[in-house]
Design a protein around this motif. Structure first.
Motif, PDB file in Angstrom:
ATOM      1  N   TYR A 164       0.852  -1.174   0.000  1.00 28.39           N
ATOM      2  CA  TYR A 164       0.000   0.000   0.000  1.00 28.39           C
ATOM      3  C   TYR A 164       0.896   1.235   0.000  1.00 28.39           C
ATOM      4  CZ  TYR A 164      -4.278  -2.611   1.070  1.00 28.39           C
ATOM      5  OH  TYR A 164      -5.364  -3.468   1.013  1.00 28.39           O
ATOM      6  N   GLN A 196       0.950   5.649   0.589  1.00 29.27           N
ATOM      7  CA  GLN A 196       0.270   6.856   1.063  1.00 29.27           C
ATOM      8  C   GLN A 196       1.055   8.059   0.576  1.00 29.27           C
ATOM      9  OE1 GLN A 196      -0.142   7.202   5.347  1.00 29.27           O
ATOM     10  NE2 GLN A 196      -2.083   8.273   5.090  1.00 29.27           N
ATOM     11  N   GLU A 249       4.900   7.271   1.546  1.00 34.69           N
ATOM     12  CA  GLU A 249       5.196   6.227   2.518  1.00 34.69           C
ATOM     13  C   GLU A 249       4.619   4.912   1.998  1.00 34.69           C
ATOM     14  OE1 GLU A 249       4.150   7.169   6.553  1.00 34.69           O
ATOM     15  OE2 GLU A 249       5.504   5.626   7.328  1.00 34.69           O
ATOM     16  N   PHE A 288       3.852   0.800   2.543  1.00 30.82           N
ATOM     17  CA  PHE A 288       3.583  -0.207   3.565  1.00 30.82           C
ATOM     18  C   PHE A 288       3.409  -1.577   2.929  1.00 30.82           C
ATOM     19  CE2 PHE A 288       2.858   2.516   7.207  1.00 30.82           C
ATOM     20  CZ  PHE A 288       2.450   3.709   6.651  1.00 30.82           C
ATOM     21  N   GLY A 344       6.369   0.443   7.695  1.00 31.84           N
ATOM     22  CA  GLY A 344       6.348   1.500   6.687  1.00 31.84           C
ATOM     23  C   GLY A 344       7.735   1.991   6.337  1.00 31.84           C
TER      24      GLY A 344
END
Lengths: 114, 111
Positions: free
Chosen positions: B36, B38, B88, B90, B104
């Motif tokens: 994932y 961000q 960031e 993950f 992260g």
């Protein structure tokens, strides 16, 4: 739609006060719902997950609780906040009809406890 | 205990450099694997996923990841990063119905 609404977006609360963070989701019924807490350098910590109304699993013993009074509503609560409860709280839902781990996240609620 | 570890906490690269972010997990059974991302000011979103089949998976924006079962690893790669990749990242692993995230990695790409 996989839209997720979280509120409030930001919250500043004194130690010892109660907390209620709300999350509502749109889309298909009976989604898996999750509460995560994001802390700098610690990633996302799973707090609670729910597979249905009043079906909630707690992952980490703590000062928080969760409830799911309606199919698309997930609430994170505390009776008395601690300083350590400060953080960024994310609500997420699973992809409709699956439990694969593909999640959609809300925009989060930032809680500061003073 | 089941866990996910990301080895790089903060990575700084220049544009056009190659990227590899490490991710390892501790669980002996079948898993679903995810990265994932961000971006600044945005919510967390899926970058790529692996459920089964070809262990080399491709995601959005030129990212790819390779699942090596014997090493319990799912490393993220990109041959040439761009400034817009600053974000960031993950790693996450679905284990017994729960999605567990790594700590992260913050990637900073210098123009």
């Amino acid at each position: 739609s996989q839209t997720i609404h979280q509120w409030p977006a930001t919250l500043v609360q004194p130690v010892g006060s109660p907390l209620s963070l709300e999350c509502t989701v749109e889309g298909t019924s009976n989604p898996n719902l999750y509460w995560y807490r994001q802390a700098a350098g610690r990633g996302l910590q799973l707090l609670f997950y729910s597979i249905g109304i009043d079906q909630i699993s707690s992952e980490v013993p703590q000062n928080l609780s969760a409830s799911r009074p309606q199919d698309r509503q997930f609430i994170l609560s505390s009776k008395k906040l601690l300083l350590s409860d400060s953080g960024f709280y994310l609500c997420a839902r699973g992809l409709a009809g699956t439990n694969t781990g593909e999640l959609f996240f809300g925009e989060g609620s930032r809680l500061t406890v003073l | 205990a089941q866990s996910v570890s990301q080895h790089n906490h903060h990575v700084i690269l220049s544009e056009a450099a190659s990227l590899e972010l490490g991710c390892n997990y501790s669980y002996g059974g079948t898993v679903n694997l995810f990265w994932y991302v961000q971006y600044p000011g945005q919510h967390l979103q899926l970058l790529l996923k692996y459920f089964s089949g070809d262990p080399l998976v491709k995601g959005i924006k030129g990212f790819e990841a390779e699942f090596i079962k014997s090493k319990f690893s799912f490393n993220l790669r990109k041959p040439s990063v761009q400034w817009s990749d600053t974000a960031e990242y993950f790693c996450a692993v679905m284990i017994t119905g729960k999605l567990i995230f790594g700590q992260g990695t913050t990637l900073q790409v210098k123009p």
